[in-house]
Design an enzyme around this catalytic site. Structure first.
Site, short mmCIF file in Angstrom:
data_model
loop_
_atom_site.label_atom_id
_atom_site.label_comp_id
_atom_site.label_asym_id
_atom_site.label_seq_id
_atom_site.Cartn_x
_atom_site.Cartn_y
_atom_site.Cartn_z
N LEU A 75 -35.52 38.63 -58.81
CA LEU A 75 -34.07 38.64 -58.76
C LEU A 75 -33.50 38.71 -57.34
O LEU A 75 -32.30 38.90 -57.16
CB LEU A 75 -33.52 39.78 -59.63
CG LEU A 75 -33.93 39.70 -61.11
CD1 LEU A 75 -33.38 40.88 -61.88
CD2 LEU A 75 -33.50 38.38 -61.73
N CYS A 76 -34.35 38.56 -56.34
CA CYS A 76 -33.89 38.52 -54.95
C CYS A 76 -33.28 37.16 -54.63
O CYS A 76 -33.77 36.14 -55.08
CB CYS A 76 -35.04 38.77 -53.98
SG CYS A 76 -35.49 40.48 -53.81
N HIS A 77 -32.24 37.19 -53.81
CA HIS A 77 -31.62 35.95 -53.35
C HIS A 77 -32.41 35.39 -52.17
O HIS A 77 -32.86 36.15 -51.32
CB HIS A 77 -30.18 36.22 -52.87
CG HIS A 77 -29.25 36.60 -53.97
ND1 HIS A 77 -29.15 37.89 -54.43
CD2 HIS A 77 -28.39 35.86 -54.70
CE1 HIS A 77 -28.25 37.93 -55.39
NE2 HIS A 77 -27.78 36.72 -55.57
N MET A 115 -35.34 44.42 -49.32
CA MET A 115 -36.54 43.92 -50.00
C MET A 115 -37.40 43.09 -49.06
O MET A 115 -38.62 43.14 -49.13
CB MET A 115 -36.16 43.12 -51.25
CG MET A 115 -35.49 43.96 -52.33
SD MET A 115 -36.41 45.44 -52.79
CE MET A 115 -37.93 44.74 -53.38
N GLU A 116 -36.77 42.36 -48.16
CA GLU A 116 -37.51 41.57 -47.19
C GLU A 116 -38.30 42.47 -46.25
O GLU A 116 -39.46 42.20 -45.94
CB GLU A 116 -36.57 40.65 -46.42
CG GLU A 116 -36.04 39.49 -47.23
CD GLU A 116 -34.99 39.84 -48.28
OE1 GLU A 116 -34.70 38.98 -49.13
OE2 GLU A 116 -34.47 40.98 -48.29
N ASP A 130 -57.29 43.16 -46.05
CA ASP A 130 -58.09 41.96 -46.31
C ASP A 130 -59.03 41.65 -45.14
O ASP A 130 -60.19 41.30 -45.35
CB ASP A 130 -57.17 40.77 -46.57
CG ASP A 130 -57.95 39.50 -46.85
OD1 ASP A 130 -58.83 39.52 -47.74
OD2 ASP A 130 -57.69 38.49 -46.18
#
Length: 160
Positions: A75-77, A115-116, A130
């Site tokens: 739901l992020c733009h 969120m970014e 990793d």
């Protein structure tokens, strides 16, 4: 669903309509750590991990992750980011030693970049994992959080 903006009146998930929101300068800063064995830390510090420059690759991964956040979080733009800055801090004296990652993300737009910033930190730390897992599968990602955000109608937030 009081206060949760990603749900409509019927409780269905939806993407928030930001069309009427003013475009403002928005900044978010997130941070996290990855703890590891002293020998793994020494490899990162000396630049002798077989896969290459761990922090350099993790920096590029964080920037790429910030740009791709809307592809990962449903739901992020999608946002036109104006800046993504990634910093690493080596913490050799910790028990266990760790690498801390801080990411600052900026945009001028109708919605924030929290969120970014959080996605970028997580992907940077996962990239470190990793690249070093061959020598240390017990590394632990910890303390990922939003440190601050500025801009928009809700104003500023600074973590205590």
């Amino acid at each position: 669903m009081s206060g949760l903006t990603h749900f409509d009146a019927q409780g269905q998930a939806h993407m928030v309509d930001v069309a009427s929101k003013a475009a403002t300068h928005r900044v978010a800063v997130a941070r996290g750590r990855i703890e590891m064995l002293p020998s793994t830390f020494a490899l990162i510090q000396s630049g002798s991990v077989k896969k290459g420059d761990v922090l350099g690759i993790a920096r590029i991964a964080a920037i790429q992750a910030a740009k791709k956040t809307s592809d990962l979080i449903p739901l992020c733009h999608p946002l036109a980011l104006t800046r993504v800055a990634v910093d690493f801090e080596l913490e050799p004296s910790g028990q266990p030693p760790a690498v801390a990652c801080s990411v600052t993300v900026e945009t001028v737009g109708p919605t924030g970049v929290e969120m970014e910033a959080l996605t970028a930190v997580n992907v940077a730390l996962l990239t470190i994992y990793d690249m070093c897992k061959a020598v240390d599968r017990g590394m632990t990602i910890t303390d990922v959080k939003l440190l601050e955000k500025h801009g928009g109608k809700s104003g500023s937030y600074v973590a205590a």
